[in-house]
Write a protein that holds these residues in place. Structure first.
Motif, PDB file in Angstrom:
ATOM      1  N   UNK A  46       0.871  -1.184   0.000  1.00  0.00           N
ATOM      2  CA  UNK A  46       0.000   0.000   0.000  1.00  0.00           C
ATOM      3  C   UNK A  46       0.908   1.234   0.000  1.00  0.00           C
ATOM      4  N   UNK A  47       1.427   1.529  -1.206  1.00  0.00           N
ATOM      5  CA  UNK A  47       2.403   2.615  -1.324  1.00  0.00           C
ATOM      6  C   UNK A  47       1.736   3.973  -1.107  1.00  0.00           C
ATOM      7  N   UNK A  48       0.479   4.094  -1.474  1.00  0.00           N
ATOM      8  CA  UNK A  48      -0.196   5.383  -1.375  1.00  0.00           C
ATOM      9  C   UNK A  48      -0.289   5.843   0.070  1.00  0.00           C
ATOM     10  N   UNK A  49      -0.743   4.962   0.965  1.00  0.00           N
ATOM     11  CA  UNK A  49      -0.853   5.358   2.373  1.00  0.00           C
ATOM     12  C   UNK A  49       0.519   5.591   2.987  1.00  0.00           C
ATOM     13  N   UNK A  50       1.487   4.758   2.613  1.00  0.00           N
ATOM     14  CA  UNK A  50       2.833   4.962   3.144  1.00  0.00           C
ATOM     15  C   UNK A  50       3.396   6.305   2.684  1.00  0.00           C
ATOM     16  N   UNK A  51       3.193   6.636   1.409  1.00  0.00           N
ATOM     17  CA  UNK A  51       3.694   7.912   0.900  1.00  0.00           C
ATOM     18  C   UNK A  51       3.002   9.089   1.572  1.00  0.00           C
ATOM     19  N   UNK A  52       1.704   8.964   1.791  1.00  0.00           N
ATOM     20  CA  UNK A  52       0.971  10.050   2.454  1.00  0.00           C
ATOM     21  C   UNK A  52       1.496  10.274   3.871  1.00  0.00           C
ATOM     22  N   UNK A  53       1.743   9.176   4.585  1.00  0.00           N
ATOM     23  CA  UNK A  53       2.267   9.298   5.945  1.00  0.00           C
ATOM     24  C   UNK A  53       3.668   9.901   5.943  1.00  0.00           C
ATOM     25  N   UNK A  54       4.511   9.448   5.038  1.00  0.00           N
ATOM     26  CA  UNK A  54       5.869   9.971   4.983  1.00  0.00           C
ATOM     27  C   UNK A  54       5.884  11.442   4.575  1.00  0.00           C
ATOM     28  N   UNK A  55       5.004  11.841   3.691  1.00  0.00           N
ATOM     29  CA  UNK A  55       4.933  13.252   3.307  1.00  0.00           C
ATOM     30  C   UNK A  55       4.532  14.125   4.491  1.00  0.00           C
ATOM     31  N   UNK A  56       3.602  13.629   5.288  1.00  0.00           N
ATOM     32  CA  UNK A  56       3.193  14.399   6.468  1.00  0.00           C
ATOM     33  C   UNK A  56       4.338  14.520   7.470  1.00  0.00           C
ATOM     34  N   UNK A  57       5.083  13.432   7.668  1.00  0.00           N
ATOM     35  CA  UNK A  57       6.235  13.497   8.562  1.00  0.00           C
ATOM     36  C   UNK A  57       7.331  14.402   8.000  1.00  0.00           C
ATOM     37  N   UNK A  58       7.527  14.355   6.685  1.00  0.00           N
ATOM     38  CA  UNK A  58       8.559  15.194   6.080  1.00  0.00           C
ATOM     39  C   UNK A  58       8.236  16.672   6.240  1.00  0.00           C
ATOM     40  N   UNK A  59       7.004  17.040   6.072  1.00  0.00           N
ATOM     41  CA  UNK A  59       6.620  18.441   6.256  1.00  0.00           C
ATOM     42  C   UNK A  59       6.835  18.897   7.691  1.00  0.00           C
ATOM     43  N   UNK A  60       6.671  17.981   8.643  1.00  0.00           N
ATOM     44  CA  UNK A  60       6.786  18.353  10.053  1.00  0.00           C
ATOM     45  C   UNK A  60       8.226  18.328  10.553  1.00  0.00           C
ATOM     46  N   UNK A  61       9.044  17.401  10.038  1.00  0.00           N
ATOM     47  CA  UNK A  61      10.368  17.210  10.625  1.00  0.00           C
ATOM     48  C   UNK A  61      11.520  17.343   9.648  1.00  0.00           C
ATOM     49  N   UNK A  62      11.308  17.066   8.352  1.00  0.00           N
ATOM     50  CA  UNK A  62      12.389  17.036   7.355  1.00  0.00           C
ATOM     51  C   UNK A  62      13.506  16.100   7.814  1.00  0.00           C
ATOM     52  N   UNK A  63      13.122  14.915   8.273  1.00  0.00           N
ATOM     53  CA  UNK A  63      14.088  13.954   8.787  1.00  0.00           C
ATOM     54  C   UNK A  63      14.697  13.174   7.622  1.00  0.00           C
ATOM     55  N   UNK A  64      16.020  12.946   7.622  1.00  0.00           N
ATOM     56  CA  UNK A  64      16.646  12.236   6.502  1.00  0.00           C
ATOM     57  C   UNK A  64      16.187  10.793   6.355  1.00  0.00           C
TER      58      UNK A  64
END
Length: 534
Positions: A278-296
């Motif tokens: 389920x790449x779509x949900x994983x990508x959505x979650x990672x995008x939300x985390x990236x916007x909040x933290x910009x973690x490598x």
């Protein structure tokens, strides 16, 4: 205050009674043993009140005389108790200040003025004085006696717990903490210690049960409680990820509800979604985390979400991350890595240099060395960038109690503290002041850096070279081997044929080069074909 009010009401009532009798005069005759006494009603009332007052005064005098021995004894006993408490207070203050002599002296005085069974703090003063003087066995025995007393049980358990921690007896300390948590669940230190021991043992279910769902009082306590529960849920999710990905995903999702930007929980949940394709949900979650933290780590998992993607696909994902967080060092670094995989060296170099401008650090300069090695193989430039990486600040990492970890951990391996790891730049042991005469800013280094000669190859030879799969596939020589190679073998150079090519070669780099080359005329260098570094 109440007694004064009652006395005032009594006086008012008495005065009101006399006033009432005065308004209603009368005669009173008393015949007793053949004698007759005539008087007015007011006089009779006055005699009655005076008689009652005389009887009460006589009774008070008799009572004072009878109880005077006990009163005197109680006065001296209270005075002695006050002196004992004063000595106890002075002794505790001295023990807290580290004054062993005064604490021992006040303890002896307190024992002579107070009874230990009536004042339990005497045991505490005795234990503190023994610990200051280094008599730990006596202090431990005192704490054990305090455990037998219900009034001082919790205090004695805490003393035994701290003493076990001092001696490094972890199992004994755990037992004391658990016993204190059972007898008094509201003790913060006992609950904290028991929670840490459960976490060190990996017993996440018991740790979550011990933590409970009770909300704390203040907003800070509620936030700390939510954070701790999220950490325990993430730890349980990481443990069950291989055997039960769905259960791990549920625990990680629950942890994200408590702490929305908790990166370890987000990574576990995203990996679980990816395992279920389920790449779509994983990508959505990672995008939300990236916007909040910009973690490598979030960027790395997002770019390489699909194992079968091409380098172009990974570049698109990296560009999407850069669009979400423009002018971010991590985003530029991700794009530079993806460009290196595509062998787009110009773009990779530009993004890596921009990342190093925003956040000079070790990985950015190592990436520039990888780019130089993949494009030109110029050992002088590679050596230059590796030297810059050696002097640059270290990359952020999961750090706790002076140690770093490649992955997030639940407890510190040094102190056993729960949720000790933080994402921050660790202290570099080789970082130090700049040498005299060196530049102190990246922009100044760029302006002062002269161009370096680059060995070029024909287009046919470049096409025959093997493609580079990514930064991890580039074989960068060790620093010592690179220096030895430079000393033994000169690096060939060439003269730019056009002005555009000359401008391209003169493009500035970060940092001051360790070996800018031998000064001389360009034509002379072109005639020789090489230049000497030493």
């Amino acid at each position: 205050m109440i007694r004064l009010l009652v006395f005032a009401l009594f006086v008012l009532a008495l005065a009101g009674g006399f006033a009432w009798l005065a308004d209603r005069p009368g005669e009173l005759s008393v015949v007793w043993q053949g004698q007759r006494a005539d008087m007015s009603l007011m006089v009779a009332a006055t005699l009655v009140v005076s008689l009652v007052a005389a009887i009460m005064l006589a009774w008070w005098i008799v009572r004072v005389v009878l109880t005077s021995p006990h009163t005197v004894q109680r006065y001296f006993r209270a005075r002695k108790r006050d002196r004992g408490y004063q000595a106890l207070s002075t002794g505790l203050i001295a023990a807290g200040a580290g004054d062993a002599a005064t604490a021992r002296k006040m303890h002896a005085r307190t024992k002579g003025l107070l009874r230990a069974d009536q004042e339990p703090l005497i045991h505490l003063l005795e234990a503190q004085a023994a610990m200051i003087e280094g008599r730990y066995d006596e202090a431990r025995q005192t704490f054990e006696r305090m455990v037998d007393d219900p009034e001082t049980r919790e205090l004695g358990l805490r003393g035994l717990y701290l003493e076990a921690r001092r001696l490094g007896a972890g199992e004994a300390a755990r037992q004391y903490a658990e016993r204190a948590a059972e007898t008094a669940p509201g003790l913060p230190w006992a609950a904290e210690a028991t929670l840490e021991y459960r976490s060190q043992a990996g017993d996440w279910d018991e740790a979550l049960k011990l933590l409970g769902d009770r909300p704390a009082g203040s907003p800070e306590e509620k936030k700390a409680h939510a954070r701790r529960k999220a950490v325990l849920l993430t730890a349980r999710a990481a443990e069950k990820f291989d055997a039960d990905p769905k259960g791990a995903r549920d625990d990680a999702a629950q942890a994200l509800k408590l702490v929305e930007d908790f990166v370890p929980a987000g990574l576990i949940a995203a990996k679980a979604w990816l395992r279920e394709d389920n790449v779509r949900k994983a990508a959505h979650l990672l995008e939300r985390l990236w916007k909040a933290t910009a973690h490598p780590d979030v960027a790395k998992l997002y770019v390489r979400a699909r194992s079968g993607d091409s380098a172009a696909d990974r570049m698109k994902r990296a560009e999407k991350l850069e669009a979400m967080r423009p002018n971010n060092a991590e985003a530029l670094y991700v794009v530079a890595e993806a460009a290196l995989e595509m062998r787009d060296f110009d773009r990779a170099r530009a993004k890596a240099e921009a990342s190093a401008r925003l956040s000079p650090r070790e990985s950015a300069f190592l990436l520039l060395a990888d780019i130089e090695d993949a494009e030109t193989g110029d050992q002088g430039r590679i050596r230059h960038w590796m030297n810059q990486a050696l002097k640059a600040p270290r990359d952020p990492a999961w750090t706790a109690d002076g140690i770093t970890s490649a992955e997030w951990r639940v407890v510190s391996p040094v102190t056993g503290r729960l949720d000790a790891f933080e994402w921050k730049t660790p202290v570099s042991p080789i970082a130090g002041p700049l040498e005299e005469g060196s530049v102190n800013s990246v922009d100044e280094a760029i302006r002062t850096l002269p161009p370096l000669a680059i060995e070029t190859k024909p287009a046919e030879a470049r096409r025959d070279e093997p493609a580079v799969a990514g930064p991890e596939a580039v074989d960068v020589p060790a620093r010592e081997e690179a220096v030895a190679a430079l000393k033994e073998k000169p690096v060939p150079a060439r003269v730019p044929e056009t002005a555009e090519e000359d401008e391209e070669e003169a493009r500035p780099f970060f940092g001051l080069p360790d070996d800018p080359g031998v000064k001389g005329e360009p034509a002379k260098r072109a005639a020789s074909g090489t230049f000497r570094l030493f």
